[in-house]
Design an enzyme around this catalytic site. Sequence first.
Site: not given
Length: 418
Positions: A232, A275-276, A314, A318, A345
Site C-alpha cells: 500500500g 505487496e505493492p 476515486r 474518498y 448525472c
Amino acid sequence: MTVAGCDLAALAQAYGTPLYLYDQATMDAAVVAYQQALATYYPGAAGVTYAGKAFLCTAAAQWVCQQGLLLDCTGAGELHIAAVAGTPRSQILVHGVNKSAADLAAAVAQAGVIVVDNLVELSRLAPRLRAHTARQPELWLRVRPGVAVDTHAYRQTGQEDSKFGMGLAEASQAVALCLQTQLSLTGIHFHQGSHFHDPEPLAPALETVLDLIVALRAEHGWIPQVLSPGGGWGVAYHEDDLPHPVIGAYVAFVAHHLVAGCKARGLPLPRLQLEPGRSLVAQAGVAVYRVGAVKQTAARRWLLIDGGLADNPRPALYGARYSALPVLDPLRPNLGPAWFAGPFCESGDVLIEGLPMADLRADEWVAIPAAGAYQLAMGSNYNGARKPAVLWLRNGQAHLIQRREELAELVARDLPLR
C-alpha cells in the site's frame, strides 16, 4: 505531449476518448526499485506481489508472469483472468475477506497460496483441501495487528475493528486447526491500509505480529516460513503530494524492523513478501479525455470532459486528488483555476477541483497522470457508459490491450420480459 515516444494527440484521435495508457517502462522500473531495495536491505529471502485489484487484464497478468512476481487475485473472476493469461499456480496468491464457495473452489484448483481471512473460511476450506489430490496450496493467515496507517478511513485495514483478518486469539485457533488437519500452513499476513506515505505505523504492527509468532511457537511449536506485511505504499497524484514517496526508504524501514525484531526474539528470518499495489502501476497510467464544453459560473470555470465517475470513482469515493495538463502545448500559461467534471448525472462527478489550468477550449484533449491504479478496476457502466480502450506503451509503440466496450455488450446479459 508524448509518453514512451507515443504522441498522445495521435492516439486520442485514433482510439477515441476516454483513453487509458500504460507505460511498461515505468512499471518495469518500479519492480526493479523494489527488488534492488530488498536485495540491499533485507538479508533473507524476499519477493514482490502485484495486486490484481489495482488493475488487471490479460496483458497485465502476462506482464506479472514475465516479471516473476506473485499475482494477488481476489475471487474467481480475477482467478479466471489469471488462467486466461497462462499464470502458473506457483505465481498465484488469493486474497478475500468473504470468499464464496466458487471462490474457494477456484483457489484450491489454481492457487499456490491462499490467504485465510477468518475461522469460518478455514473450516470451509479444510475439507476441500483434504479432498484435493493434486498439489495443495500453501496457507497464510491474515491477522489484524490493531494498528492502521495514516490514510483515508476507507483505505484503512489493520485496525482492531476492521472487517479484514483474524484477531490474535483467533489466529492461535487457526494454527491449531491447520496442524490438526495437516494443512500446509506456511505464512502470516497483515495489511494496515493503502496509499500511506509514512511507514512509522508499520513498526508497532510488526512488533505485535512478531510477539504473536513467539506465542504461536510456544503454544503450538509452529513459526511461519513467510511473513507478508502487506503493502500500500503511496505515490504522488498531485503537485501538493510531491516528491513521490521513496520505495527504498519504505523497504529499508520494514527490513530493519523485521531483522531487529526477529533477532531480539530468537526467530529465524522469514521470507519477506511485500505487496505493492499502486506504487507498481499508478504512475505508469495516463488517462486522456476530450473537453466537451466550457462553462463559467459565478465562481468556477468548469471544463466538462467525456469521462469521470464511471471510469474513475476515486475522487467521489474518498476524495482522491489529481492533476492534469493539456495534450497540445502543455506548457502554455495558466488562465486560472478550473474544475474538471464528467458527463454523469451526479454532482459528485468531479475529477479535479481548483487546478490552475490554461485556456482550454471545446474539443481539446487533457491528460491526467498517475491514473493507473484502482480506476478502471473500480469503474462501472453508470449512465450506460462504455468501458474505455486501454493501450500498452512499449518501445515507442502502442498496443491495444482492451478495446472500447461496444453498445451491444451493455445488454449482452439482459433477458426480455416474458
